[in-house]
Design a protein around this motif. Structure first.
Motif, PDB file in Angstrom:
ATOM      1  N   SER A 255       0.793  -1.286   0.083  1.00 28.31           N
ATOM      2  CA  SER A 255       0.000   0.010  -0.086  1.00 28.31           C
ATOM      3  C   SER A 255       0.897   1.269   0.062  1.00 28.31           C
ATOM      4  O   SER A 255       0.209   2.356  -0.136  1.00 28.31           O
ATOM      5  CB  SER A 255      -1.023  -0.139   1.035  1.00 28.31           C
ATOM      6  OG  SER A 255      -0.150   0.049   2.474  1.00 28.31           O
ATOM      7  N   LYS A 256       2.140   1.076   0.146  1.00 23.11           N
ATOM      8  CA  LYS A 256       2.820   2.321   0.139  1.00 23.11           C
ATOM      9  C   LYS A 256       4.301   2.340  -0.128  1.00 23.11           C
ATOM     10  O   LYS A 256       5.258   1.178   0.152  1.00 23.11           O
ATOM     11  CB  LYS A 256       2.990   2.943   1.705  1.00 23.11           C
ATOM     12  CG  LYS A 256       3.708   4.272   1.860  1.00 23.11           C
ATOM     13  CD  LYS A 256       3.408   4.642   3.322  1.00 23.11           C
ATOM     14  CE  LYS A 256       4.089   3.978   4.276  1.00 23.11           C
ATOM     15  NZ  LYS A 256       3.928   4.708   5.686  1.00 23.11           N
ATOM     16  N   THR A 258       7.517   4.940  -0.059  1.00 25.59           N
ATOM     17  CA  THR A 258       7.879   6.045   0.154  1.00 25.59           C
ATOM     18  C   THR A 258       9.357   6.288   0.521  1.00 25.59           C
ATOM     19  O   THR A 258       9.941   5.219   1.482  1.00 25.59           O
ATOM     20  CB  THR A 258       7.057   6.630   1.468  1.00 25.59           C
ATOM     21  OG1 THR A 258       7.690   7.981   1.701  1.00 25.59           O
ATOM     22  CG2 THR A 258       7.419   5.835   2.663  1.00 25.59           C
ATOM     23  N   VAL A 279       0.194   3.717  -2.630  1.00 28.35           N
ATOM     24  CA  VAL A 279       0.464   5.236  -2.837  1.00 28.35           C
ATOM     25  C   VAL A 279       2.052   5.353  -2.837  1.00 28.35           C
ATOM     26  O   VAL A 279       2.796   4.598  -2.061  1.00 28.35           O
ATOM     27  CB  VAL A 279      -0.115   6.039  -1.576  1.00 28.35           C
ATOM     28  CG1 VAL A 279       0.364   7.374  -1.415  1.00 28.35           C
ATOM     29  CG2 VAL A 279      -1.557   5.733  -1.270  1.00 28.35           C
ATOM     30  N   ARG A 281       5.302   7.954  -2.717  1.00 28.51           N
ATOM     31  CA  ARG A 281       5.482   9.215  -2.532  1.00 28.51           C
ATOM     32  C   ARG A 281       7.298   9.315  -2.432  1.00 28.51           C
ATOM     33  O   ARG A 281       7.969   9.059  -1.326  1.00 28.51           O
ATOM     34  CB  ARG A 281       5.438   9.543  -0.931  1.00 28.51           C
ATOM     35  CG  ARG A 281       3.523   9.724  -0.758  1.00 28.51           C
ATOM     36  CD  ARG A 281       3.356  10.399   0.511  1.00 28.51           C
ATOM     37  NE  ARG A 281       2.065  10.605   0.813  1.00 28.51           N
ATOM     38  CZ  ARG A 281       1.183   9.504   1.516  1.00 28.51           C
ATOM     39  NH1 ARG A 281       1.612   8.689   1.918  1.00 28.51           N
ATOM     40  NH2 ARG A 281      -0.071   9.674   1.457  1.00 28.51           N
ATOM     41  N   ALA A 301      -1.498   5.374  -7.063  1.00 24.96           N
ATOM     42  CA  ALA A 301      -1.460   6.672  -6.918  1.00 24.96           C
ATOM     43  C   ALA A 301      -0.042   7.049  -6.593  1.00 24.96           C
ATOM     44  O   ALA A 301       0.578   7.030  -5.576  1.00 24.96           O
ATOM     45  CB  ALA A 301      -2.380   7.095  -5.677  1.00 24.96           C
ATOM     46  N   ASN A 303       2.107  10.398  -5.477  1.00 21.83           N
ATOM     47  CA  ASN A 303       1.904  11.906  -4.762  1.00 21.83           C
ATOM     48  C   ASN A 303       3.373  12.522  -4.813  1.00 21.83           C
ATOM     49  O   ASN A 303       4.509  11.854  -4.521  1.00 21.83           O
ATOM     50  CB  ASN A 303       1.559  11.807  -3.383  1.00 21.83           C
ATOM     51  CG  ASN A 303       0.178  11.068  -3.425  1.00 21.83           C
ATOM     52  OD1 ASN A 303      -0.744  11.342  -4.358  1.00 21.83           O
ATOM     53  ND2 ASN A 303      -0.154  10.499  -2.340  1.00 21.83           N
TER      54      ASN A 303
END
Length: 303
Positions: A255-256, A258, A279, A281, A301, A303
């Motif tokens: 899910s992430k 970063t 996501v 990042r 997504a 960002n």
């Protein structure tokens, strides 16, 4: 190579003697002093030379001279590759090969053997040899002090449980990052960081303990590549990563991703079976490549 309870991973004394004898064969009558010039080089230079070798070849250098006997234990780069244990193809049952066919070029997977069980036996022997070697090597080398680690497990030739077994090797290396008795080992929660800067894993099962280690202990990791890995990972986070490559990995609920330092990110193929949104990042990203199935891409997504 040593067994579980042994102290060394070297070949037998006879092989050592033969290795020394053959070392002088190409010297064209060189004196005994000339034979030791390579051994006179500093460890750092010998390590740099040996780092170009696959792990099995590097360990085999212990037969060259007593000076090289333990050098493999402190290599800065390890390339542990199942391909080094790939069984040579058996010749055809025919008495001769067809014209213009070189049997040295026949690929293992292309051998046409009427007895499928024999092929399975060859693959089992290959895996057993690779398993013994890799497990022993990762126990005796200080993984925490490596600059680069590559662990390649063949998806097509390894048994179905191979990725989980390779994941076990990595978990033990993360938990006990220095060899020795348990009371001397550094655990996962240690404040001592690994030196590791480059990590490549192929066909290894990974869970959240792996990403915890990357974010909390691998503080110098710059390049991370995962290929054909089965990943029960929620997030990939790092304050040092510069390049991240994810190829054909099977994600359960990623899910992430970063990292404030990430410059290049490539996700090629693979699946993310959960319905969560991934996501990404990376504020400093300069190169981003997403080559994934539409079902995967619709839940990404940036960002």
């Amino acid at each position: 190579m040593e067994h579980e309870g042994g102290d060394t991973m070297e070949l037998d004394g006879g092989a050592t003697g033969r290795g020394r004898a053959s070392g002088g064969g190409g010297g064209g009558g060189s004196s005994a002093g000339d034979l030791d010039r390579l051994s006179a080089l500093p460890d750092s230079l010998l390590h740099a030379i040996m780092s170009f070798l696959k792990a099995r070849q590097a360990v085999q250098t212990c037969v060259l001279t007593t000076r090289w006997r333990h050098l493999w234990r402190s290599l800065p780069c390890l390339d542990i590759d199942q391909d080094e244990f790939r069984a040579a193809p058996k010749p055809s049952n025919n008495n001769h090969l067809a014209p213009d066919v070189d049997d040295s070029d026949i690929e293992f997977d292309e051998v046409d053997d009427s007895d499928g069980n024999e092929d399975d036996g060859i693959k089992d022997n290959e895996w057993d040899s690779f398993e013994d070697f890799a497990d022993c090597l990762m126990h005796h080398c200080n993984i925490a002090q490596l600059d680069s680690l590559r662990l390649h497990v063949s998806k097509s030739r390894a048994p179905s449980f191979a990725n989980k077994q390779a994941g076990g090797w990595l978990r033990r290396a993360m938990k006990y990052c220095t060899p020795g008795p348990p009371h001397q080992c550094e655990g996962l929660g240690s404040t001592n960081s690994w030196r590791l800067r480059r990590l490549y894993l192929c066909n290894v099962a990974l869970d959240c303990r792996f990403t915890m280690h990357v974010s909390s202990v691998c503080l110098s990791l710059e390049d991370l590549e995962l290929e054909d890995c089965m990943c029960a990972i929620h997030a990939i986070t790092s304050n040092s990563l510069k390049s991240l490559v994810l190829k054909n990995c099977r994600w359960n609920f990623l899910s992430k991703i970063t990292s404030p330092t990430l410059k290049s990110l490539a996700i090629a193929g693979g699946t993310n079976s959960s319905d969560c949104v991934l996501v990404i990042r990376p504020p400093a990203i300069a190169h981003l490549c997403l080559d994934v199935p539409l079902r995967f891409a619709k839940r990404v997504a940036v960002n």
